[in-house]
Structure formats: C-alpha cells, structure tokens
Design an enzyme around this catalytic site. Structure first.
Site, PDB file in Angstrom:
ATOM      1  N   ASP A  10      -4.546  16.279 -21.179  1.00 31.34           N
ATOM      2  CA  ASP A  10      -5.160  16.058 -19.876  1.00 31.34           C
ATOM      3  C   ASP A  10      -6.610  15.628 -20.138  1.00 31.34           C
ATOM      4  O   ASP A  10      -7.202  16.020 -21.143  1.00 31.34           O
ATOM      5  CB  ASP A  10      -5.099  17.346 -19.057  1.00 31.34           C
ATOM      6  CG  ASP A  10      -5.674  17.199 -17.660  1.00 31.34           C
ATOM      7  OD1 ASP A  10      -5.580  16.106 -17.076  1.00 31.34           O
ATOM      8  OD2 ASP A  10      -6.221  18.203 -17.159  1.00 31.34           O
ATOM      9  N   ARG A  11      -7.179  14.830 -19.258  1.00 27.87           N
ATOM     10  CA  ARG A  11      -8.534  14.347 -19.494  1.00 27.87           C
ATOM     11  C   ARG A  11      -9.587  15.307 -18.945  1.00 27.87           C
ATOM     12  O   ARG A  11     -10.301  15.949 -19.698  1.00 27.87           O
ATOM     13  CB  ARG A  11      -8.711  12.945 -18.876  1.00 27.87           C
ATOM     14  CG  ARG A  11      -9.961  12.237 -19.372  1.00 27.87           C
ATOM     15  CD  ARG A  11     -10.221  10.966 -18.619  1.00 27.87           C
ATOM     16  NE  ARG A  11     -10.914  11.267 -17.364  1.00 27.87           N
ATOM     17  CZ  ARG A  11     -11.401  10.348 -16.554  1.00 27.87           C
ATOM     18  NH1 ARG A  11     -11.243   9.065 -16.826  1.00 27.87           N
ATOM     19  NH2 ARG A  11     -12.019  10.699 -15.450  1.00 27.87           N
ATOM     20  N   ASP A  12      -9.660  15.420 -17.628  1.00 23.59           N
ATOM     21  CA  ASP A  12     -10.695  16.226 -16.990  1.00 23.59           C
ATOM     22  C   ASP A  12     -10.301  17.699 -17.049  1.00 23.59           C
ATOM     23  O   ASP A  12      -9.228  18.084 -16.604  1.00 23.59           O
ATOM     24  CB  ASP A  12     -10.899  15.784 -15.539  1.00 23.59           C
ATOM     25  CG  ASP A  12     -11.243  14.307 -15.431  1.00 23.59           C
ATOM     26  OD1 ASP A  12     -11.579  13.688 -16.458  1.00 23.59           O
ATOM     27  OD2 ASP A  12     -11.172  13.760 -14.310  1.00 23.59           O
ATOM     28  N   THR A  53      -4.105  11.432 -16.919  1.00 19.44           N
ATOM     29  CA  THR A  53      -5.052  11.952 -15.937  1.00 19.44           C
ATOM     30  C   THR A  53      -4.713  11.512 -14.523  1.00 19.44           C
ATOM     31  O   THR A  53      -4.419  10.343 -14.278  1.00 19.44           O
ATOM     32  CB  THR A  53      -6.493  11.533 -16.306  1.00 19.44           C
ATOM     33  OG1 THR A  53      -7.411  12.061 -15.345  1.00 19.44           O
ATOM     34  CG2 THR A  53      -6.661  10.024 -16.398  1.00 19.44           C
ATOM     35  N   GLN A  55      -6.171  10.632 -11.105  1.00 20.09           N
ATOM     36  CA  GLN A  55      -7.469  10.166 -10.622  1.00 20.09           C
ATOM     37  C   GLN A  55      -7.366   9.737  -9.164  1.00 20.09           C
ATOM     38  O   GLN A  55      -7.569   8.571  -8.816  1.00 20.09           O
ATOM     39  CB  GLN A  55      -7.991   9.028 -11.513  1.00 20.09           C
ATOM     40  CG  GLN A  55      -8.378   9.471 -12.905  1.00 20.09           C
ATOM     41  CD  GLN A  55      -9.537  10.458 -12.897  1.00 20.09           C
ATOM     42  OE1 GLN A  55     -10.516  10.281 -12.161  1.00 20.09           O
ATOM     43  NE2 GLN A  55      -9.437  11.507 -13.703  1.00 20.09           N
ATOM     44  N   ARG A 103       2.080  10.941 -10.740  1.00 21.11           N
ATOM     45  CA  ARG A 103       1.103  12.003 -10.492  1.00 21.11           C
ATOM     46  C   ARG A 103       1.642  13.344 -10.977  1.00 21.11           C
ATOM     47  O   ARG A 103       2.711  13.792 -10.566  1.00 21.11           O
ATOM     48  CB  ARG A 103       0.769  12.074  -9.000  1.00 21.11           C
ATOM     49  CG  ARG A 103      -0.301  13.104  -8.693  1.00 21.11           C
ATOM     50  CD  ARG A 103      -0.710  13.078  -7.222  1.00 21.11           C
ATOM     51  NE  ARG A 103      -1.635  14.158  -6.959  1.00 21.11           N
ATOM     52  CZ  ARG A 103      -2.931  14.124  -7.228  1.00 21.11           C
ATOM     53  NH1 ARG A 103      -3.459  13.043  -7.752  1.00 21.11           N
ATOM     54  NH2 ARG A 103      -3.703  15.160  -6.966  1.00 21.11           N
ATOM     55  N   LYS A 104       0.901  13.972 -11.881  1.00 23.55           N
ATOM     56  CA  LYS A 104       1.290  15.314 -12.315  1.00 23.55           C
ATOM     57  C   LYS A 104       1.241  16.245 -11.091  1.00 23.55           C
ATOM     58  O   LYS A 104       0.338  16.105 -10.278  1.00 23.55           O
ATOM     59  CB  LYS A 104       0.342  15.809 -13.413  1.00 23.55           C
ATOM     60  CG  LYS A 104       0.399  14.993 -14.683  1.00 23.55           C
ATOM     61  CD  LYS A 104      -0.622  15.443 -15.696  1.00 23.55           C
ATOM     62  CE  LYS A 104      -2.017  15.094 -15.224  1.00 23.55           C
ATOM     63  NZ  LYS A 104      -3.089  15.601 -16.084  1.00 23.55           N
TER      64      LYS A 104
END
Length: 193
Positions: A10-12, A53, A55, A103-104
C-alpha cells in the site's frame, strides 16, 4: 513459506506517512522510515514490487493525476538501475460508490500487479495499513497479509496473518533465510518482535 515472488505494498500509510484526510500536496509527502530500503531490498532479492493505492481525491477533484504520478515517481527513483522494470505502481482514482473492481478492498489492483509481473498471486506478500488492504489480500489470494500498524489503523488487524510496527521489520523478514516458514511461525515471530 519462502520469499514472495511479489511484494505488494500500500502507498499511503505504508511507504508514505498517513495524512488526514489525504496526501494532496507536496508538503504532505513524508517518506516512512525504511520505505526506500524496503523497495530496494525486495528488488535486489529478485522480488517484484507492486505499489497499490486508492486515490479517490482524483475522483473527488481534490488532486490531479499529475500530482499522483509525481509522488509515485519518488518511489520509482528508489529502484536500483537495471531492475527498475520490476517495480510498478497501480492507482484506483474512483470513489467508493463508482462500482469499479480496482478499489481496495476489491482485489483488482493486486491481481493486475501479479499478472503484469508474471507471478502467482498465491506467492505474494501484501503489506497494508488497514483492514481494506487485508481484505483485498484475502480476496486476491495472497500468500501473506501483513498489517503495518503505523498508518490509518493502529489497532492490529484481526484478519492479517502478521502485524508489524515498521518497515524495518519487513526488511528483516525479507532477508531472513527462506522468508516466513508458516503462519504459525509468523505469529511466533510477531511475539518476539
């Protein structure tokens, strides 16, 4: 379980510090301790890396694709020369009500990452900071779902195989001979860490 063929991050909240409500501006971007080393270590060990991610700020009109690509370019800069093609970033720009499959907690981005890397998703380790990431890992069929407790969800996930407090722990796991041998071993390791 041995080293993964692909590390899905995951990014953020994992590679970058979580910001409420979103990372929208350059001053919001703070690299998590160990993030660059995690990406480099995985790639140097022959493990593909996919950054996934959500977003929704793009879909909400709060930020642009250009900004998201600028942030992702920082991650790409961490890849050692000659193996940077083994690192890819995947972005879902949709709102929760858009009914997309990327979308997760849906598994679309994870499955795409494994497909593009030419690896079996069952060999993947997914590292995320929220139950939505763990649910996506389960839905995709990842071999290991790892919750990092320093992001959006500090309470340890009950659906993760293992919880970690930082990326330095992940680096140690990647470098460990043979990786994590089993979920039982992962739980024992968690208690020791």
């Amino acid at each position: 379980m041995s080293l993964p063929e692909i590390l899905i991050l995951d990014r953020d909240g994992v590679l970058f510090r979580h910001v409420e409500p979103y990372i929208l501006f350059a001053h919001d971007v703070t690299v998590s301790p160990g993030a660059e080393q995690t990406v480099r270590t995985a790639l140097e060990l022959g493990v593909a890396v996919a950054v996934v991610t959500n977003q929704s700020p793009i879909g909400r009109g709060l930020t642009s694709w250009e900004f998201v690509h600028e942030v992702n370019a920082r991650i790409h800069a961490w890849a050692p020369e000659g193996i940077e093609h083994r690192l890819r970033c995947y972005v879902c720009p949709h709102l929760p009500d858009d009914k997309c499959d990327c979308r997760k907690p849906l598994p679309g981005l994870l499955l795409q990452g494994a497909h593009d890397a030419g690896v079996d998703i069952g060999s993947a380790w997914m590292v995320g900071d929220h139950d939505t990431d763990m649910t996506a890992a389960r839905a995709a069929g990842c071999g290991l779902a790892m919750h990092m407790t320093t992001g959006r969800q500090a309470e340890p996930s009950k659906i993760a195989d293992i919880c970690i407090d930082d990326l330095h722990t992940l680096i140690r796991l990647l470098r460990d001979e043979g990786g994590i041998q089993s979920t039982k071993s992962a739980n024992e390791l968690r208690r020791r860490l």
